[in-house]
Design an enzyme around this catalytic site. Sequence first.
Site, short mmCIF file in Angstrom:
data_model
loop_
_atom_site.label_atom_id
_atom_site.label_comp_id
_atom_site.label_asym_id
_atom_site.label_seq_id
_atom_site.Cartn_x
_atom_site.Cartn_y
_atom_site.Cartn_z
N ARG A 1 0.86 -1.18 0.00
CA ARG A 1 0.00 0.00 0.00
C ARG A 1 0.90 1.23 0.00
O ARG A 1 2.06 1.17 0.44
CB ARG A 1 -0.91 0.02 1.22
N LYS B 1 -2.15 -1.96 7.40
CA LYS B 1 -3.56 -1.68 7.66
C LYS B 1 -4.09 -2.63 8.73
O LYS B 1 -3.82 -3.82 8.71
CB LYS B 1 -4.36 -1.85 6.36
N HIS C 1 -2.34 1.83 -5.85
CA HIS C 1 -3.09 0.67 -5.38
C HIS C 1 -3.38 -0.30 -6.52
O HIS C 1 -3.54 -1.50 -6.30
CB HIS C 1 -4.39 1.11 -4.72
N ARG D 1 -0.72 -2.83 -6.61
CA ARG D 1 -0.93 -3.86 -5.58
C ARG D 1 -1.94 -4.90 -6.08
O ARG D 1 -1.73 -6.10 -5.92
CB ARG D 1 -1.43 -3.19 -4.30
N HIS E 1 -4.33 -9.52 4.31
CA HIS E 1 -5.78 -9.52 4.45
C HIS E 1 -6.19 -10.36 5.67
O HIS E 1 -5.69 -11.46 5.86
CB HIS E 1 -6.45 -10.10 3.21
N TYR F 1 -9.83 -11.42 -6.33
CA TYR F 1 -8.90 -11.48 -7.47
C TYR F 1 -9.20 -12.66 -8.40
O TYR F 1 -8.75 -12.66 -9.55
CB TYR F 1 -7.46 -11.53 -6.97
#
Length: 376
Positions: free
Chosen positions: A235, A260, A324, A327, A350, A359
């Site tokens: 990120r 995050k 992003h 990414r 995640h 994805y």
Amino acid sequence: MERKRSVTLKHLLINDKKCIGIQFYTDKVIQALLKEIPGIKWSNEFNMAYLPNSKSHLDKIFQIFRGVVWVNCNFFYEKNLSQNHNEPVNVEWFRKRELKQNYRSCPEEYLVKLEIKKYANNTVKSYVSLFEVFINFFNEKKLSTINDEDIRLYLQKLVQENRSNSYINQSINSIKFYYEIVLGMPNRFYSIDRPRKEKKLPQVISKSEVMKILDNTNNLKHRCIVGLLYSAGLRRNELINLKLSDIDSNRMLIRIESGKGNKDRYSLLSNQILDDLRIYYKKWRPKKYIIEGQYGGQYSGQSIAVIVTRAAKKAGIRIRVTPHMLRHSFATHLLEAGVDLRQIQVLLGHSSSKTTEIYTHVATSTFSSIKNPLDL
């Protein structure tokens, strides 16, 4: 089978006074027990019983219902929202700025609470700016008198202005932070509806397009920026906070601290990018962070976005490429290469595999085995 009796405690503000709300399904036993609590009243506005918020009243509620009715306190007691970010929280900018005449600024206690809770600086900026838009919409009204209906009116205005779901949700969060965290009234606005979450597919570019972007960067520092974003699936804020000590060339890994959700993780270190980083280090001699500004210190997130966009445009890529998006492309290309979804989840940081599964909707490997009906 008899339904288990329960009541739910809520925070209410009635006539500018904090109250304990008691919400329940109609039940003769619960109603009879409530009558034994001195000072109990009924609110037609909130459709629940209530009494002044005090320790003695709270103790009385538990005493009356003990062994007969389950008391749900999930909406009453504040959850620990404190963060543990390595970066220092900075709210001084908001205190020192010049304000327009008659502009209603964010209350000092709001800023103090953000500092104490150690929210990330990006969250601080977002909450303060959005909360100020909200309070200036009700410029003539005391904050303590703003009710659920007022907030629905404000949210309706945002919808009519075609604001994004993300903007509206962040606005709700900034409002709830004041009433629930600053004023100590968790879940006061429990009846506010949020917009339905949009299910947009991530935008990705091909590996050949990534290589074109790398070839069209202006200098070695810019090439390292683009290369790290893509090759490690970083990120933008993670790249800004990346330190020299985070590069592990022996294990060919990059350590990402406090990503995050305040989670640490490791991602991949590319041999090609490691070669670039070694040449870059000898030339630029960064002191603390991998990517530093012209005069040292952390690099600007806005500058990173400009570097990626300009390099993509120079490479002849027609869509607007963002950090992003690199990414997203990293994750998609790994999936297309046969890497396990669980491994990709770990690399991206995640919490849920459902987030990573998005994805599969854009990877070419998902569709390669399917024959188009026109070609059958």
